[in-house]
Motif scaffolding. Structure first.
Motif, PDB file in Angstrom:
ATOM      1  N   PRO A 173     -43.325  16.630 -73.113  1.00 12.14           N
ATOM      2  CA  PRO A 173     -42.194  15.581 -72.615  1.00 12.14           C
ATOM      3  C   PRO A 173     -40.874  16.455 -72.441  1.00 12.14           C
ATOM      4  CG  PRO A 173     -43.010  14.315 -74.164  1.00 12.14           C
ATOM      5  CD  PRO A 173     -44.025  16.206 -74.398  1.00 12.14           C
ATOM      6  N   GLY A 174     -40.115  16.934 -71.796  1.00 12.42           N
ATOM      7  CA  GLY A 174     -39.073  17.877 -71.085  1.00 12.42           C
ATOM      8  C   GLY A 174     -39.291  19.251 -70.498  1.00 12.42           C
ATOM      9  N   LEU A 175     -40.197  19.138 -70.580  1.00 12.56           N
ATOM     10  CA  LEU A 175     -41.248  19.746 -70.242  1.00 12.56           C
ATOM     11  C   LEU A 175     -41.751  20.798 -69.509  1.00 12.56           C
ATOM     12  CD1 LEU A 175     -41.134  23.179 -70.082  1.00 12.56           C
ATOM     13  CD2 LEU A 175     -42.669  23.624 -71.977  1.00 12.56           C
ATOM     14  N   GLN A 176     -41.935  20.863 -67.449  1.00 10.45           N
ATOM     15  CA  GLN A 176     -42.772  20.444 -66.687  1.00 10.45           C
ATOM     16  C   GLN A 176     -42.695  22.559 -65.992  1.00 10.45           C
ATOM     17  OE1 GLN A 176     -40.003  18.933 -66.388  1.00 10.45           O
ATOM     18  NE2 GLN A 176     -40.506  17.037 -67.189  1.00 10.45           N
ATOM     19  N   ALA A 177     -44.088  22.532 -65.492  1.00 16.57           N
ATOM     20  CA  ALA A 177     -44.414  23.923 -65.132  1.00 16.57           C
ATOM     21  C   ALA A 177     -45.266  23.522 -63.376  1.00 16.57           C
ATOM     22  CB  ALA A 177     -45.792  24.564 -65.460  1.00 16.57           C
ATOM     23  N   SER A 223     -39.203  24.181 -65.618  1.00 14.80           N
ATOM     24  CA  SER A 223     -38.421  23.405 -65.402  1.00 14.80           C
ATOM     25  C   SER A 223     -37.972  22.280 -66.700  1.00 14.80           C
ATOM     26  CB  SER A 223     -38.044  22.499 -64.734  1.00 14.80           C
ATOM     27  OG  SER A 223     -39.438  21.337 -64.313  1.00 14.80           O
ATOM     28  N   GLY A 224     -36.895  22.279 -67.642  1.00 17.07           N
ATOM     29  CA  GLY A 224     -36.930  21.674 -68.795  1.00 17.07           C
ATOM     30  C   GLY A 224     -35.702  20.928 -69.223  1.00 17.07           C
ATOM     31  N   ASN A 228     -29.444  16.544 -75.629  1.00 19.41           N
ATOM     32  CA  ASN A 228     -27.802  17.239 -76.093  1.00 19.41           C
ATOM     33  C   ASN A 228     -27.207  17.002 -74.074  1.00 19.41           C
ATOM     34  OD1 ASN A 228     -29.296  20.161 -74.873  1.00 19.41           O
ATOM     35  ND2 ASN A 228     -28.520  20.623 -76.508  1.00 19.41           N
ATOM     36  N   GLY A 229     -28.286  17.086 -72.582  1.00 19.69           N
ATOM     37  CA  GLY A 229     -27.700  16.918 -71.618  1.00 19.69           C
ATOM     38  C   GLY A 229     -27.755  18.512 -71.110  1.00 19.69           C
ATOM     39  N   PHE A 230     -27.730  19.323 -71.645  1.00 22.37           N
ATOM     40  CA  PHE A 230     -29.587  20.517 -70.991  1.00 22.37           C
ATOM     41  C   PHE A 230     -30.153  20.401 -69.846  1.00 22.37           C
ATOM     42  CE2 PHE A 230     -25.539  22.582 -73.763  1.00 22.37           C
ATOM     43  CZ  PHE A 230     -24.774  23.533 -72.921  1.00 22.37           C
ATOM     44  N   GLY A 235     -38.137  30.861 -62.475  1.00 23.07           N
ATOM     45  CA  GLY A 235     -38.831  31.244 -61.787  1.00 23.07           C
ATOM     46  C   GLY A 235     -39.334  32.581 -61.654  1.00 23.07           C
ATOM     47  N   LEU A 236     -41.091  32.776 -60.919  1.00 21.71           N
ATOM     48  CA  LEU A 236     -41.090  34.253 -60.239  1.00 21.71           C
ATOM     49  C   LEU A 236     -41.600  33.695 -58.555  1.00 21.71           C
ATOM     50  CD1 LEU A 236     -42.054  37.004 -60.423  1.00 21.71           C
ATOM     51  CD2 LEU A 236     -43.881  36.296 -61.036  1.00 21.71           C
TER      52      LEU A 236
END
Length: 447
Positions: A173-177, A223-224, A228-230, A235-236
């Motif tokens: 949750p909150g982290l995608q590749a 991407s994450g 806290n709103g950030f 990427g490469l």
């Protein structure tokens, strides 16, 4: 309810009393008519009773079946499946039911120079079809296919392109590749460029001339998002190809990076690029962020005079949109290093490679009117940009003078029909080249 036996006895009593109490002068024929009438009434009553009994039996059977099912459910032991459905379960069900989603956006514009009506033109600027497919709750594919300027064929100005084509997987949750061809998260417009998302008939100059749009690269990215709103992206990917620079053309003066981007088409990949972006939305209606992109652009090309040239672009942006008011600001700056030797090969040509290019804009809009179906939002934008702010030093007399900053003021209004359709009109005033002053009309949609 009367029974059949009771009705039969009543009928017989009626027949007997009728027979004995009737006046003596009543003839035999009249008596037979009365008996036949009463017999017909008896037959009708029998039929009605039979139909009523059949309906009652059907209803009783249904009630019995319902009672049995209720008793079975009530007697069943409690299980997790019997627990109240959670929002997460509903969300998973929605995703399962919508595995493949079709999206689209497009726009048509009319431009009329203020002092040259004969040069007015209408253009189907673009039409885009998107497909998003979910293989599972965590894995999806995104694709967008674009057609520009109505016709894409040999000898026409149109173009057909793959705008995006990538797969994305949620690691947690909150982290995608993701991997594939995707939009670089730079500025405000590049990743949100549908005509319903920006003011003005055409996209602003800073985010087309300085930051190319729609700018995409092939590679991998992470991407994450955080509570806290950030949010962040990194990427490469592939980068720019400086060997494509045409010093005889005006393309580089219109957009330096737009002239050398590769768009995933047989992209040279010896030199890869890195990018990163961060945004903060910790206060409702507030967005603050920035991004950077950097990579070499020579790719070790044999005989090329600028194999060590590096392209770097960075920008900062902010938006304040608490309600009806919408304020936006953005600054972008790009550099192309180690171009001295390359520009010596372009001596005498009108468009050498710039070493710096930059621009910024301020924009304000206010939703003046809105009801259930329509909204009206006037806006004003001031932007200043320069696609050739400086050049690498060359021997005196062989160089090209840096360009002046162009300053453009755009005043217009957007009229939305719902959230998916927008009609736009604006007037643009150019400070350096007043022959470019123009009126614009446009219509766009997105879904």
């Amino acid at each position: 309810m009367m029974t059949k036996k009771y009705l039969a006895r009543s009928l017989c009593a009626t027949l007997i009393s009728t027979a004995f109490l009737a006046p003596a002068q009543a003839g035999e024929a009249e008596l037979l008519q009365k008996i036949e009438k009463l017999a017909a009434e008896l037959a009708a009553i029998k039929a009605e009773l039979a139909a009523t009994r059949q309906k009652t039996e059907v209803v009783e059977k249904k009630q019995e079946a319902i009672s049995t099912e209720v008793a079975r459910v009530a007697a069943a032991p409690a299980t997790p499946a019997a627990a109240p459905v959670t929002e997460a379960q509903l969300d998973a069900l929605r995703k399962t039911m919508q595995q493949t989603v079709i999206s689209s956006y497009g726009e048509i514009g009319y431009n009329r120079p203020r002092n040259a009506a004969s040069q007015a033109q209408t253009d189907v600027a673009r039409a885009v079809i998107g497909v998003t497919h979910r293989f599972s709750e965590k894995t999806k594919m995104v694709a967008e296919f674009e057609w520009e300027h109505a016709i894409a064929s040999k000898g026409d100005n149109g173009e057909a392109a793959v705008e995006q084509l990538y797969v994305e997987h949620e690691l947690k949750p909150g982290l995608q590749a993701k991997a594939g061809l995707f939009l670089i998260p730079t500025g405000l417009l590049n990743t949100s460029h549908e005509p319903t998302s920006y003011y003005g008939v055409q996209r602003n100059f800073v985010e087309t001339a300085i930051i190319p749009t729609t700018w995409r690269e092939a590679g991998i990215g992470l991407s994450g998002t955080h509570e806290n709103g950030f949010s962040w992206d990194a990427g490469l990917t592939t980068g720019f190809d400086l060997t494509k620079w045409d010093a005889t053309s005006g393309d580089g003066r219109s957009s330096p990076l737009g002239a050398i981007h590769q768009e995933g088409q047989l992209a040279k990949s010896k030199d890869l690029s890195l990018h990163g972006a961060i945004n903060w939305r910790g206060i409702p209606g507030v967005l603050l962020g920035g991004s950077a992109f950097s990579g070499k652009a020579g790719h070790g090309t044999s005989g090329f005079a600028a194999n060590d040239a590096r392209v770097t672009l960075w920008e900062m942006h902010g938006r304040y949109n608490p309600g009806k008011l919408d304020l936006t600001a953005l600054y972008a700056r790009g550099t192309i290093s180690n171009t001295d030797a390359l520009n010596l090969t372009f001596v005498g040509q009108p468009t050498p490679v710039p070493s710096t290019f930059a621009g910024w804009y301020l924009q304000g809009a206010y939703q003046a009117w809105k009801n259930e179906d329509y909204s009206l939002t006037p806006f004003i934008r001031y932007e200043q940009f320069n696609t050739a702010k400086s050049y690498a030093p060359v021997p005196q007399g062989l160089g090209v003078a840096a360009a002046e900053d162009e300053k453009v003021t755009t005043i217009g209004v957007s009229f939305k029909v719902g959230e998916g359709v927008v009609f736009k009109t604006d007037y643009q005033k150019f400070r350096l080249d007043s022959s470019r002053d123009r009126y614009n009309l446009g219509v766009g949609y997105s879904f």
